[in-house]
Design a protein around this motif. Sequence first.
Motif, PDB file in Angstrom:
ATOM      1  N   ILE A 189       0.822  -1.209  -0.349  1.00  0.00           N
ATOM      2  CA  ILE A 189      -0.077   0.077   0.100  1.00  0.00           C
ATOM      3  C   ILE A 189       0.868   0.924  -0.146  1.00  0.00           C
ATOM      4  N   ARG A 190       1.629   1.336   0.415  1.00  0.00           N
ATOM      5  CA  ARG A 190       2.322   2.344   0.784  1.00  0.00           C
ATOM      6  C   ARG A 190       4.448   2.189  -0.100  1.00  0.00           C
ATOM      7  N   PRO A 191       4.325   3.324  -0.284  1.00  0.00           N
ATOM      8  CA  PRO A 191       5.969   2.527  -1.211  1.00  0.00           C
ATOM      9  C   PRO A 191       7.270   2.915  -0.588  1.00  0.00           C
ATOM     10  N   PRO A 257      -1.027  -0.224  -4.413  1.00  0.00           N
ATOM     11  CA  PRO A 257      -0.634   0.745  -3.906  1.00  0.00           C
ATOM     12  C   PRO A 257      -1.570   1.877  -3.971  1.00  0.00           C
ATOM     13  N   CYS A 258      -1.241   2.948  -3.065  1.00  0.00           N
ATOM     14  CA  CYS A 258      -2.256   3.893  -2.565  1.00  0.00           C
ATOM     15  C   CYS A 258      -2.089   5.128  -3.414  1.00  0.00           C
ATOM     16  N   ILE A 259      -3.618   5.460  -4.198  1.00  0.00           N
ATOM     17  CA  ILE A 259      -3.487   5.781  -5.719  1.00  0.00           C
ATOM     18  C   ILE A 259      -3.377   7.724  -5.086  1.00  0.00           C
ATOM     19  N   PHE A 260      -3.686   7.897  -3.623  1.00  0.00           N
ATOM     20  CA  PHE A 260      -3.729   9.461  -3.335  1.00  0.00           C
ATOM     21  C   PHE A 260      -1.725   9.709  -3.591  1.00  0.00           C
ATOM     22  N   GLU A 261      -1.300   8.907  -4.003  1.00  0.00           N
ATOM     23  CA  GLU A 261       0.412   9.290  -3.721  1.00  0.00           C
ATOM     24  C   GLU A 261       0.291   9.796  -5.255  1.00  0.00           C
ATOM     25  N   PRO A 408     -11.932   7.664   5.555  1.00  0.00           N
ATOM     26  CA  PRO A 408     -11.240   7.934   5.465  1.00  0.00           C
ATOM     27  C   PRO A 408     -10.376   6.948   4.914  1.00  0.00           C
ATOM     28  N   CYS A 409      -8.438   7.367   5.506  1.00  0.00           N
ATOM     29  CA  CYS A 409      -7.376   6.497   5.093  1.00  0.00           C
ATOM     30  C   CYS A 409      -7.993   5.947   6.721  1.00  0.00           C
ATOM     31  N   TYR A 410      -7.353   4.347   6.551  1.00  0.00           N
ATOM     32  CA  TYR A 410      -6.752   3.761   7.576  1.00  0.00           C
ATOM     33  C   TYR A 410      -5.183   3.007   6.959  1.00  0.00           C
ATOM     34  N   TYR A 411      -5.237   3.421   6.405  1.00  0.00           N
ATOM     35  CA  TYR A 411      -3.518   3.124   6.272  1.00  0.00           C
ATOM     36  C   TYR A 411      -2.625   4.457   6.120  1.00  0.00           C
ATOM     37  N   GLY A 412      -2.821   5.243   6.031  1.00  0.00           N
ATOM     38  CA  GLY A 412      -1.537   6.374   6.932  1.00  0.00           C
ATOM     39  C   GLY A 412      -1.572   7.745   6.272  1.00  0.00           C
ATOM     40  N   VAL A 413      -2.498   7.386   5.863  1.00  0.00           N
ATOM     41  CA  VAL A 413      -2.492   9.371   5.214  1.00  0.00           C
ATOM     42  C   VAL A 413      -3.884   9.866   6.695  1.00  0.00           C
ATOM     43  N   SER A 414      -4.155  11.213   6.553  1.00  0.00           N
ATOM     44  CA  SER A 414      -4.643  11.570   7.972  1.00  0.00           C
ATOM     45  C   SER A 414      -5.499  12.671   7.498  1.00  0.00           C
ATOM     46  N   LEU A 415      -6.240  11.600   6.362  1.00  0.00           N
ATOM     47  CA  LEU A 415      -7.870  12.039   5.611  1.00  0.00           C
ATOM     48  C   LEU A 415      -8.797  11.973   7.362  1.00  0.00           C
ATOM     49  N   PRO A 416      -9.183  13.192   6.943  1.00  0.00           N
ATOM     50  CA  PRO A 416     -10.105  13.667   8.105  1.00  0.00           C
ATOM     51  C   PRO A 416     -11.807  11.585   8.077  1.00  0.00           C
ATOM     52  N   PRO A 463      -5.347  -0.105  -7.850  1.00  0.00           N
ATOM     53  CA  PRO A 463      -4.357   0.537  -6.878  1.00  0.00           C
ATOM     54  C   PRO A 463      -5.550   0.814  -5.333  1.00  0.00           C
ATOM     55  N   CYS A 464      -5.099   1.100  -4.763  1.00  0.00           N
ATOM     56  CA  CYS A 464      -5.740   1.386  -2.883  1.00  0.00           C
ATOM     57  C   CYS A 464      -6.649   2.964  -3.314  1.00  0.00           C
ATOM     58  N   MET A 465      -7.820   2.555  -3.525  1.00  0.00           N
ATOM     59  CA  MET A 465      -8.773   3.695  -3.138  1.00  0.00           C
ATOM     60  C   MET A 465      -9.749   3.891  -2.422  1.00  0.00           C
ATOM     61  N   ALA A 466      -9.494   3.184  -1.271  1.00  0.00           N
ATOM     62  CA  ALA A 466     -11.015   3.156  -0.525  1.00  0.00           C
ATOM     63  C   ALA A 466     -11.074   4.776   0.475  1.00  0.00           C
ATOM     64  N   CYS A 467     -10.373   5.242   0.434  1.00  0.00           N
ATOM     65  CA  CYS A 467     -10.901   6.562   0.779  1.00  0.00           C
ATOM     66  C   CYS A 467     -11.901   7.423  -0.954  1.00  0.00           C
ATOM     67  N   LEU A 468     -12.179   6.597  -2.271  1.00  0.00           N
ATOM     68  CA  LEU A 468     -13.421   7.382  -2.983  1.00  0.00           C
ATOM     69  C   LEU A 468     -14.256   6.145  -2.796  1.00  0.00           C
TER      70      LEU A 468
HETATM   71 FE1  SF4 Z   1      -4.264   6.480  -0.163  1.00  0.00          FE
HETATM   72 FE2  SF4 Z   1      -7.321   6.920   0.073  1.00  0.00          FE
HETATM   73 FE3  SF4 Z   1      -6.305   3.694  -0.039  1.00  0.00          FE
HETATM   74 FE4  SF4 Z   1      -5.801   5.550   2.389  1.00  0.00          FE
HETATM   75  S1  SF4 Z   1      -7.374   4.717   1.777  1.00  0.00           S
HETATM   76  S2  SF4 Z   1      -4.137   4.204   0.800  1.00  0.00           S
HETATM   77  S3  SF4 Z   1      -5.294   7.594   0.840  1.00  0.00           S
HETATM   78  S4  SF4 Z   1      -6.271   5.685  -1.829  1.00  0.00           S
END
Ligand code: SF4
Length: 486
Positions: A189-191, A257-261, A408-416, A463-468
């Motif tokens: 998930i994280r690079p 991998p995280c798409i928000f990167e 919200p993100c539970y994988y290391g990005v502080s999305l509220p 890609p992970c796009m759980a926040c979307l």
């Molecule tokens: Fe990245 Fe969003 Fe997945 Fe968090 S939830 S790892 S910000 S894509």
Amino acid sequence: MCGIAGIYSHKPAAPELYESIVHLQHRGTDAAGIMTYDKRMHKEKGLGLARDIFTKDNIPLLTGNIGISHNRYPTHGGFGHGEVQPVWTSVPYGIAIAHNGQITNYDELVEEVTKTEKRYLNTTSDTEVILHIFAEELNKNGNPQTSEEFFDVLCEVVSTLFKKVRGAYSITALIVGKGLVVFRDPRGIRPLVRGERVNENKWPSKGGTDYIFASENTMFYSMGYESKGNVLPGELIYVDNDGKLFSKRLVKEEFNPCIFEYVYFARPDAILNDVGVYRSRLRMGQNLAYAWKKKYPDITPDIVIPAPSTANTSALSFAHEIGVRYSEGLYKNHFIGRTFIMPGQEERKRSVKHKLVPQETEIRGKKVLIVDDSIVRGNTSREIVRMVKDFGAKEIYFVSACPPLKFPCYYGVSLPTREELIAGNKSVDSIKEILGVDILMYQEIDDLVEAVTRIGDHHIDTPCMACLDGHYVVNGRKVHELVHED
Ligand code: SF4
């Protein structure tokens, strides 16, 4: 989100670890730390920017040719000095680790570490939990003598850790007397990228090669490292004291991998997961422009302005694609930090005005289209729109390179939380009203994924796009199953 690095070098590692931290500063401005070892561990950590923590006096005290570093942006744990990474334990051997990510079964692992293994946790940081799981498993696995035997033990240890620890984690670790260890969670998930450099004098390394592992390859060129791709999801790499490298992919799952990167976090010159961040942002702008032309064939803005500076790249290709002038209509003061990663709402609001100044000649009397990388809480976007209105825009259109951020993100990005995210429970129409714009258009999810994965010899599954979309990739669980764990 954080930045990490690990270096095995033929010369003192600390100056290059410092350089790594500076190149990864955009990934976390809260704190930074470096740990190295020769006969014993050496550490220097502090709150704030790397340039304020490390000096010409304290860097030389960090002796040794193996070390790790960390830039902190807290997603789990407090804001105090005690939470600053790397974190370390003296049993067994002396181990220090730096972590980028966030684990989702923290409470369960705390029970195991404190009650079953009777270890003391000094902080609420999830990194400390990973450290103790790793240390405990290593302690149980005998007393290997050779590097080959030690790597076999590491394979056992990290395989067990992969089963126990859920979530996102890219790790660099040093083990006194043994060497450098790196691994990446099974979903990647994280690079975590790797680079190599031929030794200049072959001392003290017998391997003839220096190694670097880092969140991004942004520092490789300046330090003379050649990019060697990624640490693979589920892969363990060990570089022993003599520079001999061992690696094994311990598990193979989907690569998410995280798409928000690509949307926001990574520096544009980074290549992550074999996809260039800059090129992916150009494609985001291109796809947005295709969608604009389809949806609004009769509406053409007079100028396209990026909300600086992450959106500059997408705005450039958007403007090119619709045949409209690109303008730097908002001047950015580069000496003020990134608003998204500032901890308090008030600080974020205040800093937008200090950070951005509209250029009247570019705005007055015009139909202005603003491109932003994403809309998180909506405060920055609303403030930008208000400023552009104040400077005389005739009409304002707002497009976001990222689809609505709803979860919200539970994988290391502080999305509220969903309540704080403006798209968490509001329609596009009501967000348009809140922002006060004439048109609001978001990127479609499929177009974003296409922009990231279109080109490149990458092996990304999805890609992970759980926040979307609310689909949390670890264990395929949905949002409602995760929210109580964090
Ligand atoms: Fe990245 Fe969003 Fe997945 Fe968090 S939830 S790892 S910000 S894509």
